[in-house]
Structures are given as structure tokens and as C-alpha cells.
Scaffold this motif. Structure first.
Motif, short mmCIF file in Angstrom:
data_model
loop_
_atom_site.label_atom_id
_atom_site.label_comp_id
_atom_site.label_asym_id
_atom_site.label_seq_id
_atom_site.Cartn_x
_atom_site.Cartn_y
_atom_site.Cartn_z
N ASP A 13 22.41 -20.47 0.35
CA ASP A 13 21.73 -21.38 -0.61
C ASP A 13 20.28 -21.67 -0.78
O ASP A 13 19.43 -21.77 -1.39
N GLY A 14 19.89 -21.98 0.74
CA GLY A 14 18.76 -22.15 1.00
C GLY A 14 17.62 -21.11 0.74
O GLY A 14 16.73 -21.25 -0.02
N VAL A 15 17.93 -19.83 0.97
CA VAL A 15 17.08 -18.53 0.77
C VAL A 15 17.14 -18.34 -0.47
O VAL A 15 15.75 -18.09 -1.38
N ILE A 16 18.36 -18.35 -1.45
CA ILE A 16 18.22 -18.24 -2.93
C ILE A 16 17.66 -19.35 -3.56
O ILE A 16 16.57 -18.87 -4.56
N ALA A 17 17.41 -20.54 -3.14
CA ALA A 17 16.91 -21.70 -3.80
C ALA A 17 15.31 -21.33 -3.55
O ALA A 17 14.51 -21.64 -4.54
N ILE A 18 14.79 -21.06 -2.38
CA ILE A 18 13.33 -20.69 -2.05
C ILE A 18 12.76 -19.53 -2.98
O ILE A 18 11.83 -19.51 -3.78
N ALA A 19 13.77 -18.29 -3.08
CA ALA A 19 13.23 -17.13 -4.04
C ALA A 19 13.02 -17.37 -5.46
O ALA A 19 12.27 -17.20 -6.19
N ILE A 20 14.20 -18.36 -5.82
CA ILE A 20 14.16 -18.81 -7.40
C ILE A 20 13.03 -19.50 -7.72
O ILE A 20 12.48 -19.70 -8.87
N THR A 21 12.68 -20.28 -6.85
CA THR A 21 11.49 -21.31 -7.02
C THR A 21 10.08 -20.38 -6.89
O THR A 21 9.16 -20.83 -7.51
N LEU A 22 10.22 -19.30 -5.89
CA LEU A 22 8.84 -18.61 -5.76
C LEU A 22 8.39 -18.06 -7.10
O LEU A 22 7.35 -17.61 -7.34
N LEU A 23 9.52 -17.75 -8.16
CA LEU A 23 9.15 -16.79 -9.24
C LEU A 23 8.02 -17.72 -10.01
O LEU A 23 7.18 -16.84 -10.66
N VAL A 24 8.13 -18.80 -10.17
CA VAL A 24 7.09 -19.59 -11.08
C VAL A 24 5.74 -19.52 -10.56
O VAL A 24 4.68 -19.57 -11.30
N LEU A 25 5.74 -19.10 -9.05
CA LEU A 25 4.41 -19.00 -8.50
C LEU A 25 3.67 -17.80 -8.99
O LEU A 25 2.34 -17.36 -8.62
N GLU A 26 4.50 -16.84 -9.44
CA GLU A 26 3.89 -15.56 -9.75
C GLU A 26 3.20 -15.42 -11.23
O GLU A 26 2.87 -14.53 -11.68
N ILE A 27 3.37 -16.76 -11.92
CA ILE A 27 2.69 -17.00 -13.38
C ILE A 27 1.54 -17.57 -12.88
O ILE A 27 1.39 -18.66 -12.82
N HIS A 28 0.39 -16.80 -12.94
CA HIS A 28 -1.07 -17.36 -12.90
C HIS A 28 -1.80 -17.75 -13.94
O HIS A 28 -1.69 -16.98 -15.02
N PRO A 29 -2.02 -19.27 -14.00
CA PRO A 29 -2.84 -19.48 -15.18
C PRO A 29 -4.19 -18.95 -15.29
O PRO A 29 -4.87 -18.42 -14.62
N PRO A 30 -4.59 -18.72 -16.55
CA PRO A 30 -5.91 -18.07 -17.06
C PRO A 30 -6.88 -19.00 -16.11
O PRO A 30 -7.17 -20.18 -16.11
N ARG A 31 -7.94 -18.26 -15.71
CA ARG A 31 -9.29 -18.69 -15.05
C ARG A 31 -10.13 -19.27 -16.13
O ARG A 31 -10.86 -20.12 -15.67
N ASP A 32 -10.24 -18.66 -17.14
CA ASP A 32 -11.17 -19.00 -18.15
C ASP A 32 -10.49 -19.78 -19.33
O ASP A 32 -9.49 -19.18 -19.89
N THR A 33 -10.76 -21.00 -19.53
CA THR A 33 -10.08 -21.94 -20.52
C THR A 33 -10.74 -21.69 -21.95
O THR A 33 -10.58 -22.74 -22.66
N SER A 34 -11.80 -20.92 -21.91
CA SER A 34 -12.38 -20.87 -23.30
C SER A 34 -11.66 -20.43 -24.56
O SER A 34 -11.96 -20.77 -25.66
N HIS A 35 -10.91 -19.51 -24.17
CA HIS A 35 -9.74 -19.22 -25.14
C HIS A 35 -8.29 -19.50 -24.46
O HIS A 35 -7.60 -18.57 -24.43
N LEU A 36 -8.02 -20.68 -24.36
CA LEU A 36 -6.73 -20.91 -23.23
C LEU A 36 -5.49 -20.53 -24.14
O LEU A 36 -4.77 -20.03 -23.53
N LEU A 37 -5.40 -21.01 -25.48
CA LEU A 37 -4.26 -20.52 -26.14
C LEU A 37 -3.95 -19.11 -26.19
O LEU A 37 -2.93 -18.82 -25.70
#
Length: 209
Positions: A13-37
Motif C-alpha cells: 500500500d505504501g509503495v503504491i501510494a507513493i507511485a500514484i502521488t508521484l504522477l502529478v509531479l510529472e505535470i510541469h507548469p508553464p514557465r512563461d505565464t504570458s500565454h498561461l491559458l
């Protein structure tokens, strides 16, 4: 030497919980917010891969509990194959990241879908190996009837065929391959009829009395 499977489940359960949480860290926010949408919308492959992979790992967790709910003791073979299973689970955030990147860039999509599909298909194989072993070594709880054992086995075998099919299709038609693998999600949230047959019968007898 046979061991209480409760510690196996807790560690898993611990390993699965960590793996499933790490998924969101692979979504990197845009560095330039001038055209954020626009830039946020352009991340749609990451959102899609996140949802599909999150739900698939969720199914891994559910089916892992279904399996170990009926295992009364775990020997070294079970511990070994469960460790390999968890090693594969820990690899899934990387496979998801590669898949999302490939669809964002438009290159290497076939390879990325195959990598992602193989990772999940290998998990399905490991589920079958563990289930076969606990059946053969009679490590299952007596409360599970033969019909339930067979029903769970059929569900695990179908997972291998389904994921392998999606992976092979993805090697030719990446989008269709992802669609086939994603179609696996709603079906596998359905209950396993044979596993709950005894519970239904018990409830029926209770109502009669």
C-alpha cells in the motif's frame, strides 16, 4: 516459512501510494505565464496520461487487495514476486511521463505507448503468477470457494490479454492503443461475481430466517 500477509499488504500500500502521488509531479507548469491559458491547454496530454495512469494504478491497488484478502499466508516466493510487482509499480510514473512527453512533442508515440502498455501488462502477468502460486501451494483461505478462485483467475488472465492487445495496437496506432488500454478501466471496476457468490448466499439465508 509462511508469514502473515498483512505486512505484505501494508508495505505494498505504501509503495503504491507513493507511485500514484508521484504522477502529478510529472505535470510541469508553464514557465512563461504570458500565454498561461494557451500553455495550460497545451498540457492536455499530461492531463490525459495522468488520469489514465492514476486510474490504472488504482485498479492495481484494488486487485492487490482482492488477491491478498484471500491469501492466508505468504511464503518466500510470494514475497519475491510481490517485490518485483512493486518494482514495476514504482516505474509507472516514469512510463507515464514518457508517454505524455511523446504526445506533447508528436514524436516517439508508438514507443511510448508500448513502454507504458508493457509496464502494465507485466503487472498483470505478475498477478497471474502470484495467484497461480498461492493456488498451487494451497495458501488461500478456506473461506474462498472454488468458483471464487476461478473467477479471480479469469479476471487476472483477461487483464494480460486486454493490456497486451492494447500495447500491440499502440505499436501501430498509438491513439487507438491508448484508447484500448483506457477502456480497461471501467470494466475492471466492476465486482468479481464469483468472489461475492458466498456472501450473497449468506445474506439470502439470513433473510429467510
Amino acid at each position: 516459512m509462511e508469514r502473515d500477509p498483512a505486512r505484505v499488504v501494508a508495505f505494498s500500500d505504501g509503495v503504491i501510494a507513493i507511485a500514484i502521488t508521484l504522477l502529478v509531479l510529472e505535470i510541469h507548469p508553464p514557465r512563461d505565464t504570458s500565454h498561461l491559458l494557451h500553455d495550460l491547454v497545451a498540457l492536455w496530454p499530461s492531463y490525459l496520461v495522468y488520469v489514465v495512469t492514476f486510474m490504472l494504478i488504482g485498479q492495481v491497488w484494488v486487485n492487490h487487495h482482492i488477491m491478498f484478502d484471500h491469501v492466508r499466508s505468504a511464503d518466500r516466493v510470494v514475497l519475491f514476486f510481490n517485490t518485483v510487482l512493486l518494482m514495476d509499480v514504482a516505474f509507472l510514473p516514469f512510463a507515464a511521463s514518457v508517454l505524455a512527453e511523446a504526445f506533447r512533442d508528436g514524436h516517439g508515440q508508438r514507443t511510448a505507448v508500448v513502454l507504458h502498455g508493457v509496464a502494465f501488462a507485466f503487472l498483470a502477468v505478475l498477478f497471474n503468477v502470484i495467484w497461480w502460486h498461492v493456488r498451487r501451494r494451497r495458501l488461500l483461505a478456506a473461506s474462498l470457494e472454488p468458483a471464487g478462485v476461478a473467477a479471480i483467475g479469469r479476471r487476472f488472465r483477461l487483464a494480460v490479454a486486454w493490456l497486451a492487445t492494447g500495447t500491440l495496437i499502440g505499436g501501430v496506432l498509438p491513439v487507438l492503443g491508448v484508447a484500448v488500454i483506457a477502456a480497461f478501466i471501467p470494466y475492471y471496476w466492476l465486482p468479481i461475481a464469483g468472489e461475492i457468490a458466498r456472501v450473497k448466499r449468506r445474506r439470502g439465508r439470513g433473510n429467510q430466517t
